[in-house]
Design an enzyme around this catalytic site. Structure first.
Site, PDB file in Angstrom:
ATOM      1  N   ASP A   1     -43.439 -26.956 -32.254  1.00  0.00           N
ATOM      2  CA  ASP A   1     -43.963 -26.606 -33.586  1.00  0.00           C
ATOM      3  C   ASP A   1     -45.078 -25.571 -33.472  1.00  0.00           C
ATOM      4  O   ASP A   1     -45.220 -24.717 -34.342  1.00  0.00           O
ATOM      5  CB  ASP A   1     -44.579 -27.826 -34.300  1.00  0.00           C
ATOM      6  CG  ASP A   1     -43.632 -28.988 -34.437  1.00  0.00           C
ATOM      7  OD1 ASP A   1     -42.420 -28.749 -34.535  1.00  0.00           O
ATOM      8  OD2 ASP A   1     -44.119 -30.137 -34.437  1.00  0.00           O
TER       9      ASP A   1
ATOM     10  N   ASP B   1     -45.487 -43.515 -39.601  1.00  0.00           N
ATOM     11  CA  ASP B   1     -45.061 -42.260 -40.211  1.00  0.00           C
ATOM     12  C   ASP B   1     -44.761 -42.570 -41.671  1.00  0.00           C
ATOM     13  O   ASP B   1     -43.760 -43.226 -41.993  1.00  0.00           O
ATOM     14  CB  ASP B   1     -43.826 -41.683 -39.503  1.00  0.00           C
ATOM     15  CG  ASP B   1     -44.219 -40.756 -38.357  1.00  0.00           C
ATOM     16  OD1 ASP B   1     -45.414 -40.705 -38.022  1.00  0.00           O
ATOM     17  OD2 ASP B   1     -43.327 -40.075 -37.801  1.00  0.00           O
TER      18      ASP B   1
ATOM     19  N   HIS C   1     -45.283 -31.399 -32.516  1.00  0.00           N
ATOM     20  CA  HIS C   1     -44.414 -31.320 -31.334  1.00  0.00           C
ATOM     21  C   HIS C   1     -44.787 -30.022 -30.612  1.00  0.00           C
ATOM     22  O   HIS C   1     -45.158 -29.035 -31.267  1.00  0.00           O
ATOM     23  CB  HIS C   1     -42.937 -31.148 -31.682  1.00  0.00           C
ATOM     24  CG  HIS C   1     -42.301 -32.243 -32.465  1.00  0.00           C
ATOM     25  ND1 HIS C   1     -42.387 -32.328 -33.826  1.00  0.00           N
ATOM     26  CD2 HIS C   1     -41.504 -33.275 -32.068  1.00  0.00           C
ATOM     27  CE1 HIS C   1     -41.680 -33.381 -34.248  1.00  0.00           C
ATOM     28  NE2 HIS C   1     -41.141 -33.977 -33.201  1.00  0.00           N
TER      29      HIS C   1
ATOM     30  N   GLU D   1     -41.151 -44.420 -31.372  1.00  0.00           N
ATOM     31  CA  GLU D   1     -40.822 -44.421 -32.801  1.00  0.00           C
ATOM     32  C   GLU D   1     -39.378 -44.862 -32.991  1.00  0.00           C
ATOM     33  O   GLU D   1     -38.448 -44.121 -32.690  1.00  0.00           O
ATOM     34  CB  GLU D   1     -41.040 -43.004 -33.367  1.00  0.00           C
ATOM     35  CG  GLU D   1     -40.836 -42.935 -34.862  1.00  0.00           C
ATOM     36  CD  GLU D   1     -41.207 -41.571 -35.428  1.00  0.00           C
ATOM     37  OE1 GLU D   1     -42.188 -40.951 -34.964  1.00  0.00           O
ATOM     38  OE2 GLU D   1     -40.500 -41.112 -36.342  1.00  0.00           O
TER      39      GLU D   1
HETATM   40  C1  XUL Z   1     -37.382 -37.828 -36.979  1.00  0.00           C
HETATM   41  C2  XUL Z   1     -38.817 -38.113 -36.861  1.00  0.00           C
HETATM   42  C3  XUL Z   1     -39.596 -37.245 -35.929  1.00  0.00           C
HETATM   43  C4  XUL Z   1     -40.650 -37.963 -35.159  1.00  0.00           C
HETATM   44  C5  XUL Z   1     -41.340 -37.115 -34.117  1.00  0.00           C
HETATM   45  O1  XUL Z   1     -36.696 -38.635 -37.870  1.00  0.00           O
HETATM   46  O2  XUL Z   1     -39.338 -38.974 -37.523  1.00  0.00           O
HETATM   47  O3  XUL Z   1     -40.139 -36.209 -36.667  1.00  0.00           O
HETATM   48  O4  XUL Z   1     -41.633 -38.462 -36.014  1.00  0.00           O
HETATM   49  O5  XUL Z   1     -40.474 -36.566 -33.212  1.00  0.00           O
HETATM   50 CO    CO Z   2     -41.292 -39.657 -37.701  1.00  0.00          CO
END
Ligand code: XUL
Ligand code: CO
Length: 445
Positions: free
Chosen positions: A105, A297, A102, A233
């Protein structure tokens, strides 16, 4: 340059017999499986936020981790540079091809937007250098539009248009930086795009705002000439009580309704899937079947907890089923497996970052082997084919082609022409089949 992980050398594949904690037993980056190397199949990334920016604090307590690069004594930009050195040392030693970040970050927020943007530009230039030196690439970039108090009531879905504009500014800059770093994707996770109470919320108004925002993101993508994929997401809740991007099907319906489905795909997080009451492979299968599968993820939840624990994936069974669906869909295109994973708060040592990732990476690699074997044997697919065979010919094909009305079907059933016989779904047989593939993989080491 200081060395932060001096107790660990480069992590390499040493095979199943190795007793070295800092080695891969299954992940052999150059090993070819179904015509591609493991590196190419899995496209592994480490996330910057949990791994390098988080000190181990939770809502009840302070940071516990030994993270000398999170140094309160240093000026914020100096600290950001040191943190980046630690990050690239870790990425290089772990031997993974990608990272994700991000904006906040990698670069500290300034007093004004202009200052934040300048900080980001400096840190992106630093990242460019590290990437050139190490060969590590960017899987995706994103912008944090959920932590700052201004986003408490949402970013794009905020009742205040000025907050919408602020989020637009932030995402415009983050997309530009992602493009500059050659990112393969750009992710939008709407952490506060939802509501805490319906008493103060107009859902239709907020949906229209979100759609407008996403159209602006698409315009900006084309203006930049960004060739990567735009990803949304999904997550059902946390931090808000209800998030609009609830799950893949909800996101898909939204994209279709607002004429955005051509431009976005989904970044599926395992623990978000389970929070939504689905399995991980349900979400992957939905996305693959509907042409919106993008990236993953990788993590896992805890069956006893109703929140996002973001633990490192360690269940080959859970991940194999998802990888099977990914392979069935042709594998990753621009996406990959990003470790959106948190150590437990008691895992304080720097070495724990290695243990978490090494175990997670071997779990992915083992799951790839299981899924590839299941696909090669073809039994699952041929049983699925047989189950739906009636739809590719005769009555089924005619129904799908619109050749029968309800009345017409009523007549055929009434006349006794059609009289279906129930057949077994064979769930237990299929579960045994998957288990045998897992056991074969274990036996093979
Ligand atoms: C939060 C999450 C985030 C996203 C990116 O639950 O998964 O870290 O992946 O903003
Ligand atoms: Co995530």
């Amino acid at each position: 340059m200081a060395e932060f992980f001096s107790t660990v050398d480069a992590v390499r594949y040493e095979g199943p017999e190795s007793d070295n904690d800092y080695a891969y037993r299954v992940y052999d980056a150059d090993r070819v499986v179904l015509g591609k190397t493991m590196r190419e199949h899995l496209r592994i990334a480490v996330c910057y936020w949990h791994s390098f920016s988080w000190a181990g604090n939770d809502v009840f307590g302070a940071g516990t981790f030994d993270r000398p690069w999170i140094d309160g004594e240093l000026a914020p930009m100096d600290a950001a540079k040191v943190k980046m050195e630690a990050a690239f040392e870790f990425l290089t030693k772990l031997g993974v091809p990608y990272f994700c970040f991000h904006d906040v970050d990698i670069a500290p927020a300034g007093d004004t937007f202009a200052e934040s943007r300048r900080n980001l530009e400096v840190m992106v230039a630093q990242a460019e250098q590290h990437m050139a030196e190490t060969g590590v690439q960017l899987l995706w970039g994103t912008s944090n539009c959920f932590s700052h108090p201004r986003f408490a009531a949402g970013a794009a879905t905020n009742p205040d248009p000025e907050v919408f504009a602020y989020a637009a500014a932030q995402i415009s800059a983050a997309m530009e930086m992602t493009h500059r770093l050659g990112g393969a994707n750009y992710v939008l996770w709407g952490g506060r795009e939802g509501y805490e109470t319906l008493l103060n919320t107009r859902m239709r108004q907020e949906a229209d705002q979100l759609a407008r925002f996403l159209h602006l993101v698409v315009e900006r993508k084309h203006e930049l000439g960004f060739a990567g994929t735009l990803l949304i997401e999904p997550k059902p809740q946390e931090p808000t009580k209800h998030q609009y991007d609830y799950d893949c099907a909800t996101v898909h319906g939204f994209l279709d309704r607002y004429d955005l489905a051509e431009e976005f795909r989904v970044n599926i997080e395992c623990n978000h899937a389970t929070l939504a009451g689905h399995s991980f492979h349900h979400e992957v299968a939905y996305a693959v079947d509907n042409g919106i599968f993008g990236s993953v993820d990788a993590n896992r939840g805890d069956a006893q907890n109703g929140w996002d624990t973001d633990q490192f994936p360690n269940s080959v069974e859970e991940v194999s089923l998802a990888v099977y669906e990914i392979l069935r869909g042709g594998g990753f295109d621009t996406g990959g497996f990003n470790f959106d994973t948190k150590l437990r708060r008691q895992s304080m040592a720097r070495e724990d970052l290695f243990h978490g990732h090494i175990g997670g990476i071997d779990t992915l690699a083992q799951s790839l082997l299981v899924a590839a074997e299941l696909l090669e044997r073809g039994t699952l697919e041929s049983l699925r084919d047989a189950r739906y065979a009636g739809w590719s010919q005769g009555l089924g094909a005619q129904i799908l082609a619109g050749e029968h009305s309800l009345k017409d079907l009523e007549q055929q059933v009434a006349s006794g022409q059609l009289d279906p016989t129930p057949v077994s779904g064979e769930q237990e047989r299929l579960e045994n089949l998957v288990n045998r593939a897992l056991w074969r993989a274990i036996a093979a080491g």
